[in-house]
Design a protein around this motif. Structure first.
Motif, PDB file in Angstrom:
ATOM      1  N   SER A 115      39.711  38.218  41.609  1.00 57.09           N
ATOM      2  CA  SER A 115      40.638  37.087  41.548  1.00 57.09           C
ATOM      3  C   SER A 115      40.607  36.590  40.112  1.00 57.09           C
ATOM      4  O   SER A 115      39.639  35.950  39.678  1.00 57.09           O
ATOM      5  N   HIS A 145      41.971  34.378  37.049  1.00 60.84           N
ATOM      6  CA  HIS A 145      42.605  33.073  36.907  1.00 60.84           C
ATOM      7  C   HIS A 145      43.022  32.856  35.459  1.00 60.84           C
ATOM      8  O   HIS A 145      42.181  32.640  34.581  1.00 60.84           O
ATOM      9  N   TYR A 168      47.527  28.826  40.620  1.00 57.89           N
ATOM     10  CA  TYR A 168      46.599  27.900  41.252  1.00 57.89           C
ATOM     11  C   TYR A 168      46.932  26.429  41.013  1.00 57.89           C
ATOM     12  O   TYR A 168      46.392  25.551  41.681  1.00 57.89           O
ATOM     13  N   SER A 180      42.819  23.571  42.897  1.00 57.63           N
ATOM     14  CA  SER A 180      42.789  24.850  42.193  1.00 57.63           C
ATOM     15  C   SER A 180      41.878  25.837  42.915  1.00 57.63           C
ATOM     16  O   SER A 180      42.202  27.026  43.049  1.00 57.63           O
ATOM     17  N   ALA A 228      42.876  29.444  44.761  1.00 57.65           N
ATOM     18  CA  ALA A 228      42.234  30.718  44.434  1.00 57.65           C
ATOM     19  C   ALA A 228      41.707  31.396  45.691  1.00 57.65           C
ATOM     20  O   ALA A 228      41.932  32.593  45.914  1.00 57.65           O
ATOM     21  N   GLY A 234      37.554  33.514  35.115  1.00 57.86           N
ATOM     22  CA  GLY A 234      38.565  32.761  34.390  1.00 57.86           C
ATOM     23  C   GLY A 234      37.949  32.012  33.223  1.00 57.86           C
ATOM     24  O   GLY A 234      36.776  31.617  33.254  1.00 57.86           O
ATOM     25  N   GLY A 292      41.466  28.599  33.312  1.00 62.43           N
ATOM     26  CA  GLY A 292      41.133  29.530  34.383  1.00 62.43           C
ATOM     27  C   GLY A 292      39.725  29.367  34.910  1.00 62.43           C
ATOM     28  O   GLY A 292      39.393  29.893  35.990  1.00 62.43           O
ATOM     29  N   PRO A 322      39.760  27.032  38.668  1.00 63.10           N
ATOM     30  CA  PRO A 322      39.737  27.658  39.992  1.00 63.10           C
ATOM     31  C   PRO A 322      38.534  28.564  40.197  1.00 63.10           C
ATOM     32  O   PRO A 322      38.088  28.761  41.335  1.00 63.10           O
ATOM     33  N   THR A 323      37.975  29.111  39.113  1.00 66.34           N
ATOM     34  CA  THR A 323      36.797  29.968  39.244  1.00 66.34           C
ATOM     35  C   THR A 323      35.596  29.157  39.706  1.00 66.34           C
ATOM     36  O   THR A 323      34.957  29.470  40.716  1.00 66.34           O
TER      37      THR A 323
END
Length: 429
Positions: free
Chosen positions: A117, A119, A166, A179, A183, A206, A210, A213-214
């Motif tokens: 995933s 971001h 996100y 966020s 994700a 991310g 980014g 969301p990580t």
């Protein structure tokens, strides 16, 4: 290229050159049969594909609502990589159902599915910078093009990649739980669309925007998406507590435009009545940045201060109760404990941080997670600004996740970490 050879690139900055080359090397490739959406397509804000008006209350998070094919490209170059855009159900900051889009990309060489995933640092208040739009070549953005190179590198290494929008339909930048939900639900949607088992290993990654969301995805996953098999998360350049970042960039020549942009994001997410505290100049600049992306607004107002944004009796934005409450609601580490292993990195250019992010805050977050039993590897990129630290972060993150997928023990440095900064909420005025 054999996987062992790829690992040599993953161990150094050459990985970035490799992955950018993957994108640039396919110039002139014939377009696929599904070329739209792409350059010339309407912005997401005007594209009916992104709208979903049916009630979502009884729709499970991660449910795929509609799909369409896409071609992975830049504004100038087409590639042979095709994928799918999925509109899916997710959750906003306050628990209500919302819809957003993720881009699902399969590697050109099939193999056991390992899902990344990714971001993107799109840091947007306008939909022209949505990843689903830039990944089809819809908008010329240097950061996005560079990150497309990183994504291409993961695809070349055999990973399946999902890239969520996100920030959601309303472009609520820096809003943490939302966020993270987007994700995690993007992963659910990708797994549903590809008919993958929940046991599929997943890595989160991310940098900068980014990282939001990580980190939040890892933090809230045990409660929100416990079924996902997240094997590691790599976040770099994290805005851990914006109550610390705001004074750091106050009056900055390079980053002061972030100040009004944050107010726009909080206005959207928390319905702030900005007329109650913004000065006339503050109103002007927040309106001016409200449809822009960070490459447009960050250095647009050199020397702008928090004090110039507000009217008396306030002396700065951190005097405004509604702003402080919004910031406190987005302090990393405040909503849960990751179950997965974590790689946290930040540049360290001066005594405070990387010119945008606070080094001591990232250390403080790492220390806090370590104290709760999380396996954390902290990495400091000394001498590098926020923008400079991006390039070395990406191969370090790729190496970290590659080792997690392979089951290699971590090199956690929890035992030697300093305490770092306190992440206690700011008292509400």
């Amino acid at each position: 290229m054999a996987f062992g050879v790829r690992m040599n690139f993953l161990r150094g900055a050459g990985f970035v050159g490799l992955i950018v080359g993957v994108v640039l090397g396919v110039a002139g490739a014939p377009p696929t049969a599904h070329a739209a959406p792409g350059p010339g397509s309407p912005l997401p804000s005007a594209d009916p594909f992104y709208r979903y008006d049916a009630p979502l209350r009884h729709t499970a998070p991660g449910t795929v609502l509609r799909t369409r094919p896409m071609t992975f490209r830049t504004p100038r170059l087409s590639t042979p990589i095709t994928g799918t855009q999925v509109l899916y159900r997710t959750t906003d900051q306050f628990g209500a159902g919302r819809a957003t889009v993720a881009t699902v990309l399969r590697p050109l060489v099939p193999g056991p599915t390992r899902l990344i995933s990714y971001h993107m640092a799109y840091d947007a208040l306008g939909s022209q910078c949505d990843p689903s739009y830039t990944l089809t070549g819809g908008y010329a953005n240097g950061t996005a093009t560079t990150e497309q190179g990183v994504i291409a590198g993961y695809l070349a290494a055999g990973y399946t990649v999902v890239v969520p929008d996100y920030e959601g339909e309303d472009l609520q930048w820096t809003i943490g739980r939302q966020s993270g939900y987007a994700a995690l639900d993007g992963i659910r949607a990708a797994e549903a669309f590809l008919r993958l088992p929940r046991s599929t290993p997943v890595g989160l990654v991310g940098y900068s925007g980014g990282s939001i969301p990580t980190q939040w995805g890892a933090e809230i996953a045990p409660r929100y998406a416990p079924e996902l098999n997240i094997i590691g998360a790599a976040a770099g350049g994290l805005p851990v507590d914006l109550a610390h970042n705001l004074p750091y960039i106050d009056g900055s020549a390079k980053w002061a435009g972030v100040i009004p942009a944050l107010i726009v994001a909080y206005q959207r997410a928390y319905r702030l009545d900005t007329s109650a505290f913004l000065s006339e100049h503050g109103e002007q600049v927040t309106k001016a940045v409200s449809s822009e992306c960070i490459s447009q607004f960050a250095s647009k107002y050199p020397g702008l201060t928090s004090a110039a944004m507000v009217d008396p009796p306030y002396t700065g934005l951190l005097d405004v109760p509604a702003v402080v409450r919004a910031i406190n609601d987005n302090i990393m580490g405040s909503q849960g404990t990751p179950r997965t292993k974590m790689f946290l990195a930040v540049g360290h250019y001066n005594a405070i941080g990387d010119t945008l992010m606070i080094t001591g805050d990232v250390i403080g977050l790492a220390h806090e997670y370590c104290s709760r039993g999380v396996d954390v590897t902290y990495h400091q990129l000394n001498g590098l600004t926020h923008q400079e630290a991006f390039l070395p972060f990406e191969p370090l993150a790729a190496e970290y996740l590659t080792e997690r997928f392979a089951g290699i023990p971590t090199r956690s440095n929890c035992a030697t970490l300093a305490r770092g900064n306190s992440l206690a909420p700011l008292p509400v005025p």
